[in-house]
Each structure stands twice: as C-alpha cells, then as structure tokens.
Write an enzyme that holds these catalytic residues in place. Sequence first.
Site, PDB file in Angstrom:
ATOM      1  N   SER A 148      -9.854 -24.781 -20.529  1.00 37.85           N
ATOM      2  CA  SER A 148      -9.094 -25.648 -20.690  1.00 37.85           C
ATOM      3  C   SER A 148      -9.370 -26.935 -21.613  1.00 37.85           C
ATOM      4  O   SER A 148     -10.485 -26.881 -21.942  1.00 37.85           O
ATOM      5  CB  SER A 148      -9.006 -26.431 -19.309  1.00 37.85           C
ATOM      6  OG  SER A 148      -8.227 -27.572 -19.399  1.00 37.85           O
ATOM      7  N   TYR A 162     -13.747 -30.880 -12.482  1.00 45.78           N
ATOM      8  CA  TYR A 162     -12.721 -29.845 -12.976  1.00 45.78           C
ATOM      9  C   TYR A 162     -13.013 -29.600 -14.366  1.00 45.78           C
ATOM     10  O   TYR A 162     -13.440 -28.453 -14.989  1.00 45.78           O
ATOM     11  CB  TYR A 162     -11.148 -29.813 -12.644  1.00 45.78           C
ATOM     12  CG  TYR A 162     -10.182 -29.004 -13.565  1.00 45.78           C
ATOM     13  CD1 TYR A 162     -10.147 -27.649 -13.014  1.00 45.78           C
ATOM     14  CD2 TYR A 162      -9.807 -29.548 -14.613  1.00 45.78           C
ATOM     15  CE1 TYR A 162      -9.159 -26.784 -13.628  1.00 45.78           C
ATOM     16  CE2 TYR A 162      -8.868 -28.562 -15.328  1.00 45.78           C
ATOM     17  CZ  TYR A 162      -8.596 -27.267 -14.766  1.00 45.78           C
ATOM     18  OH  TYR A 162      -7.882 -26.462 -15.527  1.00 45.78           O
TER      19      TYR A 162
HETATM   20  P1  NAP Z   1      -1.645 -22.073 -10.501  1.00 46.78           P
HETATM   21  O1  NAP Z   1      -0.141 -21.811 -10.947  1.00 46.78           O
HETATM   22  O2  NAP Z   1      -2.049 -22.914  -9.268  1.00 46.78           O
HETATM   23  O3  NAP Z   1      -1.964 -20.507  -9.761  1.00 46.78           O
HETATM   24  C1  NAP Z   1      -3.420 -20.164  -9.649  1.00 46.78           C
HETATM   25  C2  NAP Z   1      -3.561 -18.798  -9.318  1.00 46.78           C
HETATM   26  O4  NAP Z   1      -4.934 -18.758  -9.012  1.00 46.78           O
HETATM   27  C3  NAP Z   1      -2.462 -18.302  -8.083  1.00 46.78           C
HETATM   28  O5  NAP Z   1      -2.290 -17.016  -8.504  1.00 46.78           O
HETATM   29  C4  NAP Z   1      -3.686 -18.407  -7.004  1.00 46.78           C
HETATM   30  O6  NAP Z   1      -3.501 -17.221  -6.039  1.00 46.78           O
HETATM   31  C5  NAP Z   1      -5.071 -18.061  -7.877  1.00 46.78           C
HETATM   32  N1  NAP Z   1      -6.185 -18.574  -6.969  1.00 46.78           N
HETATM   33  C6  NAP Z   1      -6.521 -19.720  -6.653  1.00 46.78           C
HETATM   34  N2  NAP Z   1      -7.956 -19.765  -6.170  1.00 46.78           N
HETATM   35  C7  NAP Z   1      -8.173 -18.347  -6.068  1.00 46.78           C
HETATM   36  C8  NAP Z   1      -9.444 -17.907  -5.768  1.00 46.78           C
HETATM   37  N3  NAP Z   1     -10.345 -18.571  -4.927  1.00 46.78           N
HETATM   38  N4  NAP Z   1      -9.442 -16.450  -5.706  1.00 46.78           N
HETATM   39  C9  NAP Z   1      -8.563 -15.855  -6.254  1.00 46.78           C
HETATM   40  N5  NAP Z   1      -7.300 -16.468  -6.879  1.00 46.78           N
HETATM   41  C10 NAP Z   1      -7.029 -17.634  -6.482  1.00 46.78           C
HETATM   42  O7  NAP Z   1      -2.666 -22.114 -11.827  1.00 46.78           O
HETATM   43  P2  NAP Z   1      -2.241 -22.184 -13.349  1.00 46.78           P
HETATM   44  O8  NAP Z   1      -1.662 -23.248 -13.610  1.00 46.78           O
HETATM   45  O9  NAP Z   1      -1.345 -20.875 -13.537  1.00 46.78           O
HETATM   46  O10 NAP Z   1      -3.955 -21.982 -13.813  1.00 46.78           O
HETATM   47  C11 NAP Z   1      -4.417 -20.895 -14.233  1.00 46.78           C
HETATM   48  C12 NAP Z   1      -5.467 -21.020 -14.810  1.00 46.78           C
HETATM   49  O11 NAP Z   1      -5.482 -21.993 -16.187  1.00 46.78           O
HETATM   50  C13 NAP Z   1      -6.675 -21.863 -14.010  1.00 46.78           C
HETATM   51  O12 NAP Z   1      -7.970 -21.480 -14.268  1.00 46.78           O
HETATM   52  C14 NAP Z   1      -6.501 -23.281 -14.702  1.00 46.78           C
HETATM   53  O13 NAP Z   1      -7.727 -23.905 -14.651  1.00 46.78           O
HETATM   54  C15 NAP Z   1      -6.023 -23.106 -15.896  1.00 46.78           C
HETATM   55  N6  NAP Z   1      -5.371 -24.099 -16.762  1.00 46.78           N
HETATM   56  C16 NAP Z   1      -4.252 -24.465 -16.221  1.00 46.78           C
HETATM   57  C17 NAP Z   1      -3.533 -25.585 -17.031  1.00 46.78           C
HETATM   58  C18 NAP Z   1      -2.034 -26.052 -16.599  1.00 46.78           C
HETATM   59  O14 NAP Z   1      -1.558 -27.063 -17.263  1.00 46.78           O
HETATM   60  N7  NAP Z   1      -1.484 -25.343 -15.645  1.00 46.78           N
HETATM   61  C19 NAP Z   1      -4.363 -26.182 -18.136  1.00 46.78           C
HETATM   62  C20 NAP Z   1      -5.592 -25.758 -18.398  1.00 46.78           C
HETATM   63  C21 NAP Z   1      -5.884 -24.593 -17.740  1.00 46.78           C
HETATM   64  P3  NAP Z   1      -2.527 -17.510  -4.837  1.00 46.78           P
HETATM   65  O15 NAP Z   1      -0.958 -17.545  -5.531  1.00 46.78           O
HETATM   66  O16 NAP Z   1      -2.931 -16.390  -3.684  1.00 46.78           O
HETATM   67  O17 NAP Z   1      -2.450 -19.047  -4.364  1.00 46.78           O
END
Ligand code: NAP
Length: 253
Positions: A148, A162
């Site tokens: 990130s 985070y």
């Molecule tokens: P999201 O929409 O909240 O989705 C999170 C995903 O991770 C879901 O599939 C969830 O499963 C799964 N998950 C959560 N905790 C878990 C665990 N302990 N074990 C296995 N699976 C788990 O998140 P996202 O925004 O797509 O983020 C994905 C990645 O991108 C993360 O690493 C996040 O830090 C990074 N990121 C996101 C952003 C942003 O702006 N969105 C920016 C920078 C980095 P369930 O569906 O079963 O809950």
Amino acid sequence: MGAVPGDTPVALVTGGSRGIGRACALGLAEDGYDVVINYVGNRAAADAVAAGVVARQRRALVIQGDVGSEPDVLRMFGAVDGFGRLAVLVNNAGVVDVAARVDEMSLDRLTRMMRINVIGAFLCAREAVKRMSTRHGGQGGAIINIGSVAADLGSPAQYVDYAASKGAIDSMTIGLGREVATEGVRVNAVRPGLIKTDIHASGGIPDRVERLAGLVPMQRGGSAEEIADSVRWLASPKASYVVGSLITVSGGR
Ligand code: NAP
C-alpha cells in the site's frame, strides 16, 4: 468446481472473494490460470468469484481459511497441492481497523493487524516458495504481494499500524525477492493507492474514496481492476526480469 482438470498452472489469490483479490482472480482466469480463491468469512462472495472463473473456462477451487492462522494456511496449501501446480501466489488478504492514534492502540488490535497483514503474507509466501522454488524441486513461479502507499504516507491519526504492516510487506518483497531470485521465483509487490472496495467501510469510513479523491493527483479513486492489471503483468513472462520491485498504482498519490 468446473471441468477440464489437467496441468494448467494454478494461481492462488488470498482474500480472493472481494475487492482487489476478486479482480485478480477473474483476471488471472482470463490469462489462463486455474484459480484457488481463499476467503475468511464470505462464502457467497467467494462462490460468485468461482463462478466467474468457470465462466472464463478455467477451474476454480474455493478455500476458507484465515491467512494469519498457520493450521489454516497449511490446510489451504494442502488443498492447492491436490488441485494442481502452484505457479502464482497473490498475497492479497489484508485488513484495516477503525481510525485511532497510536497512543490509543490496544495489544489486541496491533496483534491482529500484524498477524493477518504481515505474518499471513509470510506464511503464504513460505509455503509458496516450498512449492515453486527449483531448490525444492519446483518449476518456478511468481509471488505478488499487495502492499500500500500507506507504507510511505504513514497514515497518521488513522492507522499507523496498518501503514507499518504494509512497510513490512515492502521489506519482505525486496528481501525474499533477492533470496529466491536464482530459484525461478519472482517476488514483487503492487502498492495500491485509494481503491474503491469494501475495505473502507470495514475501517468505518464507507465514503473514504470520495472524501479523499481530491488528494489524488489524478483526482479520482482507482478500481480493483486497475490494480489487478499490474498483478497480471507481474505474474506474466512479460515481467521476466522484474524482481523485488514495488510497483505503485495510485493515480500519482
Ligand atoms: P476488501 O474489499 O476488504 O477485501 C478483503 C478480502 O480479504 C476479502 O476477500 C476477505 O475475505 C479477505 N480477508 C480478510 N481477512 C482475511 C484473513 N484473515 N484471511 C483470509 N482472507 C481474509 O479489501 P481490498 O480493498 O480488496 O484490499 C485487498 C488488499 O489490498 C489488502 O491487502 C489491502 O490492504 C490492500 N490495499 C487496499 C487499498 C484500497 O484502497 N482498497 C489500498 C491499498 C492497499 P471475506 O470476503 O471472506 O471477508
């Protein structure tokens, strides 16, 4: 789920049920991989992604498991072994927490953050290297960690924990990338900026992307597919000389 078993290479996407992981799972299916979709709680969302993979003529396997739990990770990789040859790991599962200052953070909060975001990524990378590395008799592969831009911004008064967990992902990417560079395994990271997914609601600010879009030089949030496109490139032979790289995909932020 799906037909045509064979020796198609397999991509495992942790947290593949929603958001960025979902886009990666569907995109990698388009690129010809059979896909393992890991999720922790939302089975229906994971099944919907699996149906999308099958609609792209690839096999899909859905596996529940907490990446921060070693028994779950070992069980998950055991299931992957029965499914096919692991060629790509997208270390995507990650969590945020509600806004807090560091002087308000409990041990429970800090432990959860590091257990899922850091230890989870290490455990999955460890198991992937054991299967991909030529040192262990593997045929090589690609590991793509999702970091990130928070690692650079530090996320003050919101979630420094985070941000620090994502700083650890950067370091792990560089170190592991160099460690296995001669073993056929390329380790890289994609570092998203502000991306429209459910993660912001789980941090208590569902409209965070709209609120902060003005801070992005491009003046907009990004889509999960715009992150997945870089992941797909890093997984592909087009990135054959890319190792230990941190690719920032953030609209300039
Ligand atoms: P999201 O929409 O909240 O989705 C999170 C995903 O991770 C879901 O599939 C969830 O499963 C799964 N998950 C959560 N905790 C878990 C665990 N302990 N074990 C296995 N699976 C788990 O998140 P996202 O925004 O797509 O983020 C994905 C990645 O991108 C993360 O690493 C996040 O830090 C990074 N990121 C996101 C952003 C942003 O702006 N969105 C920016 C920078 C980095 P369930 O569906 O079963 O809950």
